[in-house]
Design a protein around this motif. Structure first.
Motif, short mmCIF file in Angstrom:
data_model
loop_
_atom_site.label_atom_id
_atom_site.label_comp_id
_atom_site.label_asym_id
_atom_site.label_seq_id
_atom_site.Cartn_x
_atom_site.Cartn_y
_atom_site.Cartn_z
N THR A 176 -10.76 14.72 -9.79
CA THR A 176 -10.77 13.62 -10.75
C THR A 176 -9.39 12.97 -10.84
OG1 THR A 176 -12.54 14.60 -12.07
CG2 THR A 176 -11.14 12.97 -13.16
N ILE A 177 -8.35 13.78 -10.81
CA ILE A 177 -6.99 13.26 -10.83
C ILE A 177 -6.76 12.37 -9.60
CG2 ILE A 177 -4.54 13.87 -10.69
CD1 ILE A 177 -5.20 16.43 -12.25
N ILE A 178 -7.15 12.87 -8.44
CA ILE A 178 -6.97 12.11 -7.20
C ILE A 178 -7.77 10.82 -7.23
CG2 ILE A 178 -7.52 12.10 -4.73
CD1 ILE A 178 -4.96 13.54 -5.35
N PHE A 179 -9.03 10.90 -7.64
CA PHE A 179 -9.88 9.71 -7.65
C PHE A 179 -9.33 8.66 -8.61
CE2 PHE A 179 -13.55 7.22 -9.12
CZ PHE A 179 -14.03 6.77 -7.90
N THR A 180 -8.88 9.11 -9.78
CA THR A 180 -8.32 8.17 -10.75
C THR A 180 -7.08 7.49 -10.21
OG1 THR A 180 -9.16 9.51 -12.58
CG2 THR A 180 -7.41 7.93 -13.09
N ASP B 205 9.18 15.65 -8.71
CA ASP B 205 9.96 16.07 -9.88
C ASP B 205 9.29 17.16 -10.71
OD1 ASP B 205 7.99 14.80 -11.41
OD2 ASP B 205 9.18 12.99 -11.74
N GLY B 206 8.10 17.59 -10.28
CA GLY B 206 7.42 18.68 -10.97
C GLY B 206 6.60 18.27 -12.17
N SER B 207 6.60 16.98 -12.51
CA SER B 207 5.84 16.56 -13.69
C SER B 207 4.34 16.62 -13.48
CB SER B 207 6.25 15.13 -14.10
OG SER B 207 5.99 14.21 -13.04
N VAL B 208 3.90 16.79 -12.20
CA VAL B 208 2.47 16.94 -11.94
C VAL B 208 1.93 18.19 -12.62
CG1 VAL B 208 2.69 18.30 -9.82
CG2 VAL B 208 0.75 16.76 -10.11
N VAL B 209 2.81 19.14 -12.91
CA VAL B 209 2.39 20.37 -13.60
C VAL B 209 1.73 20.03 -14.93
CG1 VAL B 209 3.23 22.47 -14.72
CG2 VAL B 209 4.12 21.80 -12.48
N TYR B 210 2.21 18.97 -15.59
CA TYR B 210 1.62 18.55 -16.86
C TYR B 210 0.15 18.19 -16.68
CZ TYR B 210 0.40 15.43 -20.71
OH TYR B 210 -0.24 14.82 -21.76
N LEU B 211 -0.16 17.45 -15.61
CA LEU B 211 -1.54 17.07 -15.36
C LEU B 211 -2.38 18.27 -14.95
CD1 LEU B 211 -1.29 13.69 -13.39
CD2 LEU B 211 -2.07 14.05 -15.74
N LEU B 212 -1.82 19.10 -14.08
CA LEU B 212 -2.58 20.24 -13.58
C LEU B 212 -2.86 21.28 -14.66
CD1 LEU B 212 -0.89 20.78 -10.09
CD2 LEU B 212 -2.89 19.39 -10.68
N GLY C 29 0.81 -1.21 0.00
CA GLY C 29 0.00 0.00 0.00
C GLY C 29 0.85 1.26 0.00
N VAL C 30 1.94 1.24 0.77
CA VAL C 30 2.86 2.39 0.79
C VAL C 30 3.44 2.63 -0.60
CG1 VAL C 30 5.08 3.23 1.63
CG2 VAL C 30 3.46 2.20 3.22
N ILE C 31 3.90 1.55 -1.23
CA ILE C 31 4.53 1.68 -2.56
C ILE C 31 3.52 2.19 -3.59
CG2 ILE C 31 5.64 0.41 -4.43
CD1 ILE C 31 6.65 -1.56 -2.25
N ALA C 32 2.33 1.60 -3.59
CA ALA C 32 1.32 1.97 -4.59
C ALA C 32 0.69 3.33 -4.29
CB ALA C 32 0.24 0.90 -4.66
N GLY C 33 0.35 3.57 -3.03
CA GLY C 33 -0.33 4.82 -2.68
C GLY C 33 0.55 6.05 -2.85
N THR C 34 1.75 6.00 -2.28
CA THR C 34 2.65 7.15 -2.42
C THR C 34 3.19 7.26 -3.84
OG1 THR C 34 4.60 5.87 -1.71
CG2 THR C 34 3.33 7.01 0.00
N GLY C 35 3.43 6.12 -4.47
CA GLY C 35 3.98 6.13 -5.82
C GLY C 35 3.01 6.61 -6.88
N ALA C 36 1.71 6.65 -6.55
CA ALA C 36 0.72 7.07 -7.53
C ALA C 36 0.80 8.57 -7.82
CB ALA C 36 -0.69 6.72 -7.04
N ILE C 37 1.33 9.34 -6.86
CA ILE C 37 1.38 10.79 -7.09
C ILE C 37 2.64 11.44 -6.53
CG2 ILE C 37 0.20 11.46 -4.94
CD1 ILE C 37 -1.33 13.56 -6.66
#
Length: 239
Positions: A94-98, A79-86, A65-73
């Motif tokens: 929706t991003i969080i739920f997905t 690394d800042g790549s979340v900016v692409y999604l945002l 759960g730690v690996i999957a939950g934290t690794g999902a976001i």
């Protein structure tokens, strides 16, 4: 509320070479240990319950759960790549739920499936032990994924805090301090397993009604708050 593109990117990040090796390691270890125990001691219901409860549910499920939950976001924020999604026209809840759905799916596959296989190896599902612990792993996967996904949105040290919760709070304090067990995902999921198995082999310190309420409340609140925290992330130039 579910975006296929976000899901695909999340699956790709979670199942990359390094994380995939870690995700496979614990389930393989559980199956190998179960085969060795069965070969040495034969089929024994108490041994099966002890191993599935002590290793599969108490150690393997929360770590995955730690690996999957934290690794999902978490890595995307680091690394800042979340900016692409945002920057895309996708609602942040929706991003969080997905990502939660993906994290739950990965956690379930890598925890519940090997738990069931290990249970069959250990005692052939005698007294419904394999099924009971498999259902407990499925239930725990949902709560763990939500909790650790939340950690991934609020701190850059999500893995460290996740390991502290999984190994110190649940494993250490949960075994030494009776009051701590009420706030343990492991105990909540054991309440479900106890109902499935019946008898005295599977027990929980939390009653099933309370466990059900806590599982639902924690999952919903963690998911909601993760969505709120993601809303506060501002893009450069965003008003």
């Amino acid at each position: 509320m579910y975006d296929p593109t976000v899901a695909r990117l999340t699956y790709r990040a979670l199942l990359g070479r390094r994380r995939a090796l870690i995700l496979f390691a614990l389930p393989v270890l559980l199956v190998v240990i179960s085969a060795l125990v069965r070969g040495l001691t034969g089929a024994d219901d108490q041994t099966a319950s002890d191993l599935l409860g002590g290793f599969a549910l108490a150690t393997m499920v929360p770590l995955i759960g730690v690996i999957a939950g934290t690794g999902a976001i978490g890595p995307e924020i680091d690394d800042g790549s979340v900016v692409y999604l945002l920057s895309k026209p996708i609602k942040r809840p929706t991003i969080i739920f997905t990502k939660l759905i993906v994290a739950i799916g990965v956690t379930m596959v890598f925890s519940a499936v090997p738990t069931f296989i290990a249970g069959l190896i250990l005692n052939g599902n005698g007294q419904q032990i394999a099924v009971a612990y498999t259902i407990a792993a499925l239930v725990a996967s949902i709560a763990y994924a939500a909790i650790f996904l939340l950690l991934g949105t609020i701190t850059r040290h999500a893995v460290v805090f996740g390991l502290v919760y999984a190994l110190v709070w649940e494993a250490l304090f949960g075994s030494l301090v009776s009051g701590a067990r009420t706030l343990s995902v492991q105990q909540w999921s054991l309440a479900v397993a106890q109902k499935v198995a019946g008898g005295d082999l599977v027990t929980s310190d939390v009653g099933l009604p309370l466990a059900t309420v806590l599982l639902v409340v924690v999952t919903v609140l963690a998911t909601w708050y993760a969505g709120q925290k993601l809303r506060t992330l501002k893009l450069a130039g965003e008003e």
